[in-house]
Design an enzyme around this catalytic site. Structure first.
Site, PDB file in Angstrom:
ATOM      1  N   PRO A   2     -30.460 -23.741  -2.034  1.00  0.00           N
ATOM      2  CA  PRO A   2     -29.712 -23.638  -3.286  1.00  0.00           C
ATOM      3  C   PRO A   2     -30.645 -23.794  -4.491  1.00  0.00           C
ATOM      4  CG  PRO A   2     -28.591 -25.091  -1.756  1.00  0.00           C
ATOM      5  CD  PRO A   2     -29.937 -24.797  -1.171  1.00  0.00           C
ATOM      6  N   LEU A   3     -30.394 -23.000  -5.505  1.00  0.00           N
ATOM      7  CA  LEU A   3     -31.128 -23.079  -6.766  1.00  0.00           C
ATOM      8  C   LEU A   3     -30.243 -23.805  -7.762  1.00  0.00           C
ATOM      9  CD1 LEU A   3     -33.400 -22.260  -8.746  1.00  0.00           C
ATOM     10  CD2 LEU A   3     -32.171 -20.101  -9.069  1.00  0.00           C
TER      11      LEU A   3
END
Length: 129
Positions: A2-3
Site C-alpha cells: 500500500p502507498l
C-alpha cells in the site's frame, strides 16, 4: 505494497513525523498483513489555510493536528478496512496524541497491473512479487 500519502498542517518536527509514520505503518501491518519491509509513505505538509476540512455534518471539531491519509492498495476486505480505520484512530491517539476527530482515511483500490516498483516492469504480473 500500500502507498500512503499523508496531508498535514505544516510544523511537525522530524521526531513527531517519524512517530506518526511508524504508528500508521504498524496499523497497516496488523490490519492488512503486509510485511514490515513493505513500506511506502509520502508526507505533504501544507500551510493551515491550504486545508479546508470540515466535518461533513458529523459534528467533528478539527484542529491543526489534522491528518489525512490517502491509501492506494490492492483490494482489501471490508473487515480489513474497518480494522485499519480503528487501529489508525487508536494508535495515532495513543502514540501521537492525535484526536480520532482529526483523522480522515481514504482508500483507493487497484489491481496487480497497476503497480511497477521499478525497472519498467509490473512485478506482480511478472511473478517477481
Amino acid at each position: 505494497m500500500p502507498l500512503l500519502c499523508f496531508d498535514l498542517v505544516e510544523g511537525r518536527d522530524e521526531k513527531t513525523l517519524k512517530k506518526l509514520l511508524d504508528s500508521a505503518h504498524s496499523a497497516m501491518v496488523e490490519a492488512f498483513q503486509v510485511p514490515e519491509s513493505d513500506r511506502y509513505q509520502i508526507v505533504h505538509q501544507h500551510p493551515l489555510h491550504e486545508l479546508i476540512i470540515e466535518d461533513t455534518g458529523l459534528g467533528f471539531k478539527r484542529s491543526k493536528d489534522l491528518v489525512i491519509i490517502s491509501i492506494v492498495s490492492k483490494k482489501r476486505t471490508v473487515t480489513q478496512k474497518e480494522k485499519l480505520y480503528s487501529l489508525l484512530a487508536h494508535k495515532l491517539e495513543a502514540e501521537c496524541g492525535i484526536s480520532p476527530q482529526d483523522l480522515i482515511v481514504s482508500i483507493t483500490e487497484n489491481t496487480d497491473a497497476d503497480w511497477s516498483f521499478g525497472l519498467g516492469e509490473a512485478q506482480f504480473l511478472t511473478g517477481s512479487l
